[in-house]
Design a protein around this motif. Structure first.
Motif, PDB file in Angstrom:
ATOM      1  N   ILE A 248       0.852  -1.182  -0.307  1.00 44.00           N
ATOM      2  CA  ILE A 248      -0.126  -0.398  -0.238  1.00 44.00           C
ATOM      3  C   ILE A 248       0.495   1.189  -0.026  1.00 44.00           C
ATOM      4  CG2 ILE A 248      -1.950   1.014   1.235  1.00 44.00           C
ATOM      5  CD1 ILE A 248      -2.364  -1.415   2.468  1.00 44.00           C
ATOM      6  N   ALA A 249       2.011   1.683   1.051  1.00 44.71           N
ATOM      7  CA  ALA A 249       2.764   2.195   0.661  1.00 44.71           C
ATOM      8  C   ALA A 249       3.643   2.509  -0.509  1.00 44.71           C
ATOM      9  CB  ALA A 249       3.976   2.509   1.872  1.00 44.71           C
ATOM     10  N   LEU A 250       3.597   1.217  -1.114  1.00 44.55           N
ATOM     11  CA  LEU A 250       4.387   2.029  -2.713  1.00 44.55           C
ATOM     12  C   LEU A 250       3.386   2.153  -3.000  1.00 44.55           C
ATOM     13  CD1 LEU A 250       6.568  -1.497  -2.679  1.00 44.55           C
ATOM     14  CD2 LEU A 250       7.719   0.749  -2.230  1.00 44.55           C
ATOM     15  N   LEU A 251       2.441   2.286  -3.234  1.00 44.87           N
ATOM     16  CA  LEU A 251       1.320   2.677  -4.444  1.00 44.87           C
ATOM     17  C   LEU A 251       1.018   3.927  -4.270  1.00 44.87           C
ATOM     18  CD1 LEU A 251      -1.602  -0.292  -4.102  1.00 44.87           C
ATOM     19  CD2 LEU A 251      -0.484   0.113  -5.977  1.00 44.87           C
ATOM     20  N   VAL A 252       1.127   4.299  -2.858  1.00 48.08           N
ATOM     21  CA  VAL A 252       0.778   5.389  -2.225  1.00 48.08           C
ATOM     22  C   VAL A 252       2.330   6.409  -2.636  1.00 48.08           C
ATOM     23  CG1 VAL A 252       1.414   7.149  -0.279  1.00 48.08           C
ATOM     24  CG2 VAL A 252      -0.657   5.314  -0.467  1.00 48.08           C
ATOM     25  N   ILE A 253       3.192   5.634  -3.150  1.00 47.42           N
ATOM     26  CA  ILE A 253       4.329   6.996  -3.744  1.00 47.42           C
ATOM     27  C   ILE A 253       4.199   6.799  -4.627  1.00 47.42           C
ATOM     28  CG2 ILE A 253       6.501   6.551  -3.702  1.00 47.42           C
ATOM     29  CD1 ILE A 253       6.865   5.038  -1.111  1.00 47.42           C
ATOM     30  N   GLY A 254       3.264   5.855  -5.592  1.00 47.09           N
ATOM     31  CA  GLY A 254       3.391   6.060  -7.142  1.00 47.09           C
ATOM     32  C   GLY A 254       2.295   7.162  -7.395  1.00 47.09           C
ATOM     33  N   LEU A 255       1.417   7.179  -6.377  1.00 45.58           N
ATOM     34  CA  LEU A 255       0.192   7.926  -6.720  1.00 45.58           C
ATOM     35  C   LEU A 255       1.136   9.361  -6.370  1.00 45.58           C
ATOM     36  CD1 LEU A 255      -2.718   6.035  -6.024  1.00 45.58           C
ATOM     37  CD2 LEU A 255      -1.344   5.956  -7.920  1.00 45.58           C
TER      38      LEU A 255
ATOM     39  N   PHE B 195      -7.829   5.130 -10.666  1.00 43.45           N
ATOM     40  CA  PHE B 195      -8.661   4.675  -9.506  1.00 43.45           C
ATOM     41  C   PHE B 195      -8.376   3.055  -9.484  1.00 43.45           C
ATOM     42  CE2 PHE B 195     -11.034   7.631 -12.366  1.00 43.45           C
ATOM     43  CZ  PHE B 195     -11.502   8.347 -11.537  1.00 43.45           C
ATOM     44  N   LEU B 196      -7.368   2.536 -10.788  1.00 40.95           N
ATOM     45  CA  LEU B 196      -6.704   1.634 -10.481  1.00 40.95           C
ATOM     46  C   LEU B 196      -6.024   1.704  -9.345  1.00 40.95           C
ATOM     47  CD1 LEU B 196      -6.234  -1.742 -11.494  1.00 40.95           C
ATOM     48  CD2 LEU B 196      -4.423  -0.646 -12.634  1.00 40.95           C
ATOM     49  N   GLY B 197      -5.127   1.993  -9.066  1.00 46.52           N
ATOM     50  CA  GLY B 197      -4.151   1.990  -7.243  1.00 46.52           C
ATOM     51  C   GLY B 197      -4.955   2.089  -6.328  1.00 46.52           C
ATOM     52  N   GLY B 198      -6.460   3.029  -6.390  1.00 50.57           N
ATOM     53  CA  GLY B 198      -7.549   3.043  -5.651  1.00 50.57           C
ATOM     54  C   GLY B 198      -8.025   2.185  -5.556  1.00 50.57           C
ATOM     55  N   LEU B 199      -8.397   1.468  -6.172  1.00 52.41           N
ATOM     56  CA  LEU B 199      -8.667   0.473  -6.243  1.00 52.41           C
ATOM     57  C   LEU B 199      -7.883  -1.105  -5.116  1.00 52.41           C
ATOM     58  CD1 LEU B 199     -11.527  -2.309  -6.376  1.00 52.41           C
ATOM     59  CD2 LEU B 199     -10.514  -2.427  -9.147  1.00 52.41           C
ATOM     60  N   MET B 200      -7.033  -1.355  -5.762  1.00 53.39           N
ATOM     61  CA  MET B 200      -5.759  -2.532  -5.512  1.00 53.39           C
ATOM     62  C   MET B 200      -5.001  -1.818  -3.316  1.00 53.39           C
ATOM     63  SD  MET B 200      -2.854  -2.410  -8.321  1.00 53.39           S
ATOM     64  CE  MET B 200      -1.412  -3.213  -8.018  1.00 53.39           C
ATOM     65  N   MET B 201      -5.699  -0.818  -3.440  1.00 57.80           N
ATOM     66  CA  MET B 201      -5.233  -0.609  -2.033  1.00 57.80           C
ATOM     67  C   MET B 201      -6.340  -0.868  -0.908  1.00 57.80           C
ATOM     68  SD  MET B 201      -3.109   3.468  -2.289  1.00 57.80           S
ATOM     69  CE  MET B 201      -3.909   3.862  -2.906  1.00 57.80           C
ATOM     70  N   ALA B 202      -7.386  -0.574  -1.471  1.00 59.26           N
ATOM     71  CA  ALA B 202      -9.004  -1.222  -1.148  1.00 59.26           C
ATOM     72  C   ALA B 202      -9.500  -2.558  -0.705  1.00 59.26           C
ATOM     73  CB  ALA B 202     -10.399  -0.469  -1.904  1.00 59.26           C
TER      74      ALA B 202
ATOM     75  N   LEU C  63      -6.717  -4.194  -0.443  1.00 55.81           N
ATOM     76  CA  LEU C  63      -5.586  -4.519   0.871  1.00 55.81           C
ATOM     77  C   LEU C  63      -6.157  -4.754   1.740  1.00 55.81           C
ATOM     78  CD1 LEU C  63      -1.800  -3.495  -1.674  1.00 55.81           C
ATOM     79  CD2 LEU C  63      -3.239  -6.313  -1.086  1.00 55.81           C
ATOM     80  N   LEU C  64      -6.494  -3.513   2.044  1.00 54.49           N
ATOM     81  CA  LEU C  64      -6.621  -2.651   3.053  1.00 54.49           C
ATOM     82  C   LEU C  64      -8.630  -3.817   3.908  1.00 54.49           C
ATOM     83  CD1 LEU C  64      -6.564   1.533   2.951  1.00 54.49           C
ATOM     84  CD2 LEU C  64      -5.251  -0.529   4.778  1.00 54.49           C
ATOM     85  N   VAL C  65      -8.929  -3.461   2.944  1.00 57.45           N
ATOM     86  CA  VAL C  65     -10.629  -4.383   3.219  1.00 57.45           C
ATOM     87  C   VAL C  65     -10.058  -5.909   3.706  1.00 57.45           C
ATOM     88  CG1 VAL C  65     -12.367  -5.847   2.616  1.00 57.45           C
ATOM     89  CG2 VAL C  65     -12.094  -3.251   2.156  1.00 57.45           C
ATOM     90  N   GLY C  66      -9.147  -6.273   3.064  1.00 59.46           N
ATOM     91  CA  GLY C  66      -8.065  -7.663   3.364  1.00 59.46           C
ATOM     92  C   GLY C  66      -7.497  -8.018   4.444  1.00 59.46           C
ATOM     93  N   LEU C  67      -7.446  -6.641   5.364  1.00 62.44           N
ATOM     94  CA  LEU C  67      -6.508  -6.574   6.475  1.00 62.44           C
ATOM     95  C   LEU C  67      -7.436  -7.177   7.851  1.00 62.44           C
ATOM     96  CD1 LEU C  67      -4.283  -3.899   6.108  1.00 62.44           C
ATOM     97  CD2 LEU C  67      -3.739  -6.248   6.196  1.00 62.44           C
ATOM     98  N   VAL C  68      -8.546  -7.121   7.278  1.00 61.59           N
ATOM     99  CA  VAL C  68      -9.763  -7.638   8.199  1.00 61.59           C
ATOM    100  C   VAL C  68      -9.567  -9.359   8.761  1.00 61.59           C
ATOM    101  CG1 VAL C  68     -11.582  -6.617   7.805  1.00 61.59           C
ATOM    102  CG2 VAL C  68     -11.874  -8.402   6.933  1.00 61.59           C
ATOM    103  N   GLY C  69      -8.691 -10.039   7.786  1.00 59.01           N
ATOM    104  CA  GLY C  69      -8.532 -11.171   7.927  1.00 59.01           C
ATOM    105  C   GLY C  69      -6.427 -11.282   8.729  1.00 59.01           C
ATOM    106  N   TYR C  70      -6.531 -10.305   9.065  1.00 57.14           N
ATOM    107  CA  TYR C  70      -4.870 -10.244   9.739  1.00 57.14           C
ATOM    108  C   TYR C  70      -4.681 -11.064  10.915  1.00 57.14           C
ATOM    109  CZ  TYR C  70      -2.827  -8.513  13.796  1.00 57.14           C
ATOM    110  OH  TYR C  70      -2.257  -8.068  14.650  1.00 57.14           O
ATOM    111  N   PRO C  71      -5.786 -11.756  11.338  1.00 57.31           N
ATOM    112  CA  PRO C  71      -5.853 -12.893  12.199  1.00 57.31           C
ATOM    113  C   PRO C  71      -5.411 -13.499  12.034  1.00 57.31           C
ATOM    114  CG  PRO C  71      -7.842 -11.314  13.704  1.00 57.31           C
ATOM    115  CD  PRO C  71      -7.852 -11.038  12.297  1.00 57.31           C
TER     116      PRO C  71
END
Length: 622
Positions: free
Chosen positions: A244-251, A277-284, A286-294
């Motif tokens: 996510i950080a790399l995507l933010v730097i790229g954008l 929009f594609l970069g935002g979708l990828m970040m979204a 990854l962030l939503v998938g973090l609900v499975g972090y445990p």
């Protein structure tokens, strides 16, 4: 013979409704080892956050600072002319922006901020004992308040580990966060992951062994297991965040290029906006998938795998069967709310009844030694201080928090504080507390905090235990793996297998069934010398026989006796050989005492006769 226990009905029920396996988490989460590990994890995380918050927090901005003056605003505008009113408006605008950033940081890192409050001072809803008494014995307003506070304060405690991991992430992308605040949040996130990579890994490992029915596991084995895979535990959630950080730097680089006039407007923004929009979708995603972090930690604890396997399993389980994961999580939260309420209620009632019992000592009221002063420093969280001081001169009310206003007239974050119900009586009582009594109160507070941390640790222990059970259920659904499978090879190593060691045989003393080496005596012959016969390739020499002291006597080979020599047909030696007989038929002189020719010699004679036959044919032709 008596019949054994039959669990077929219960087993079939759980096979049909697999979500009922989550009900096993309560007993597993009550393990004292997991409670202590959870309490230590909470304390370590809170202390680290307190230090980082103290270092990062800055005071509020001052409007009179030179950076907001008209001269400073004119320097920023350059040669563009502006009136005094316009410069003052620009200064006010900059000050309000900085004040908003400071308020945002203050809510997190300031005194009583969310990341700077110790666990025993954090508000977690009303006390369960007071909650139950309010529901059954209070009026409608009290019941409404109690139920509302339960859902807003007590229930979120069950997912507190997940909330506190995602809190820095959510605040990081807030538009009011400054660059310094984002760096502070990043440090808090890394510290939280470093702490729970260790303690969460240990809890999930113990829970995995228990839930799969593999018995118990020692603390030393758990420590070795987690220490060997600590990098995998801490990198599992950090890798998606790093992407996510790399995507933010790229954008951000994209936006920097888009600052070029005309080219940025028409090309970067007008034509290439889908890339944003594609970069935002990828970040979204990854962030939503973090609900499975445990499940990242549980994957490593159950499978003994590495970071990429943990990431792939957690994301695939969440996105392949989202409704199943939501259903299991909902059951775990509802059931956890009930059992957590029960545990907090029992711990609170235990201390409350103990305090009530010692208060019944005779003459303590007349002597002024009623032990109410022992709880003046009790933890505020879960309403403990309110419960233990109820009915005393220093009784407090949690529904009237005191406003906290600084010198500039700005409100600070409101910590759940309490006011005395009778301030005059409370002041009189506190003035009569001796120094030794105050010291005893602090000593009692130590034990209260220890009990409170173990009680709070149950919610974290249940969280990680339920996460382990949910992972086992999701693995069974997606990968069709049985619930009782877990990686145990590293925890229970077996002794190395060494090749067998051969030792020399001891010398024979008596009779033995082992055949002794055969010694063949040399043969003597009275007849003329003959050529040696060829009996095939030479056999390898016999293995060396260890010396025997004294050497056993040579035993002749046991063989059948030689056949009897047939009598000679003539009494005298025949010396004359017919000229018509082939030369090869005539050999040496034979006597009646000559033994029969061996088989090889007879074969040689036959070959000689065959060789002589062509010669006789040539003579005939001539």
């Amino acid at each position: 013979m008596a019949d054994g226990r039959n669990d077929s009905s219960a087993w079939n029920l759980r096979k049909t409704f697999t979500w009922m396996e989550i009900f096993r988490c309560f007993q597993v989460a009550l393990d004292p080892n997991k409670l202590c590990m959870a309490a230590l994890g909470i304390l370590a995380m809170s202390l680290g956050w307190w230090v980082l918050s103290w270092a990062a927090y800055q005071g509020p901005p001052n409007r009179d600072n030179p950076e907001y003056s008209n001269q400073s605003m004119q320097r920023q505008l350059g040669e563009q002319p502006a009136t005094e009113a316009e410069l003052k408006a620009l200064g006010d605008q900059l000050f309000q922006h900085d004040e908003a950033e400071w308020r945002f940081q203050r809510d997190l890192a300031g005194p009583n901020g969310r990341l700077r409050t110790m666990p025993w001072d954090e508000y977690r809803g009303p006390n369960p004992y007071l909650l139950i008494t309010s529901v059954f014995g209070g009026d409608a307003a009290q019941r409404d308040f109690a139920v509302t506070q339960f859902f807003t304060g007590t229930l979120p405690v069950l997912i507190e580990p997940l909330v506190k991991m995602l809190l820095p992430v959510v605040k990081f992308v807030d538009p009011n966060a400054s660059t310094g605040t984002r760096f502070y949040l990043l440090l808090c996130l890394v510290w939280s992951l470093a702490v729970w990579a260790f303690f969460g890994g240990m809890i999930t490992r113990i829970a995995g062994v228990s839930l799969t029915g593999k018995g118990t596991i020692s603390r030393a084995e758990v420590l070795r297991f987690v220490a060997k895979r600590y990098s995998a535990y801490i990198l599992s959630p950090l890798i998606p965040l790093g992407v996510i950080a790399l995507l933010v730097i790229g954008l951000a680089v994209f936006g920097f290029i888009a600052m070029i006039p005309i080219f940025g407007d028409f090309v970067m923004y007008g034509l290439l906006i889908p890339l944003i929009f594609l970069g935002g979708l990828m970040m979204a995603v990854l962030l939503v998938g973090l609900v499975g972090y445990p499940m990242m930690y549980t994957t490593i604890s159950v499978e003994g795998s590495e970071s990429f396997d943990a990431i792939s399993r957690s994301y695939s389980y969440v996105f392949q069967a989202p409704w199943t994961y939501i259903g299991y999580t909902a059951v775990a939260i509802v059931y956890g709310a009930i059992v957590t309420l029960f545990v907090v209620f029992m711990a609170s009632l235990t201390v409350y009844l103990g305090k009530w019992a010692i208060s019944q000592a005779p003459f303590n009221e007349r002597e002024g030694r009623k032990p109410d002063f022992l709880f003046i420093h009790a933890p505020d969280s879960f309403g403990w201080r309110e419960l233990f001081l109820e009915g005393t001169p220093i009784a407090i009310d949690a529904r009237k928090p005191t406003p906290d206003i600084n010198a500039a007239g700005l409100e600070r974050p409101q910590k759940i504080e309490y006011v005395y119900e009778n301030p005059a009586a409370a002041e009189l009582y506190m003035n009569r507390v001796w120094g030794i009594e105050n010291a005893a109160a602090w000593m009692v507070t130590f034990w209260l905090i220890l009990t409170f941390m173990l009680m709070l640790g149950f919610s974290y222990s249940y969280f990680w235990t339920a996460a382990t059970m949910i992972f086992l259920l999701m693995r069974q659904k997606i990968d069709e793996t049985e619930l009782d499978e877990i990686y145990l090879e590293e925890d229970f190593p077996t002794a190395p297998v060494h090749p067998p060691v051969s030792y020399p045989m001891p010398p024979s003393v008596g009779k033995t069934s082992t055949p002794l080496p055969t010694v063949i005596p040399p043969q003597t012959s009275t007849g003329p010398a003959t050529l040696p016969l060829y009996n095939g390739p030479a056999s390898p020499p016999p293995p060396a026989v260890p010396p025997v002291s004294p050497p056993p006597p040579a035993v002749p080979p046991v063989s059948p006796p030689p056949p009897a020599v047939p009598p000679a047909p003539q009494a005298q030696v025949t010396t004359a050989v017919s000229e018509s007989q082939p030369a090869s038929t005539g050999g040496t002189a034979a006597t009646s005492e000559k033994p029969p020719a061996p088989a090889n010699e007879a074969k040689n004679e036959a070959n000689a006769d065959t060789d002589a036959t062509p010669e006789s044919d040539d003579d005939t032709k001539s």
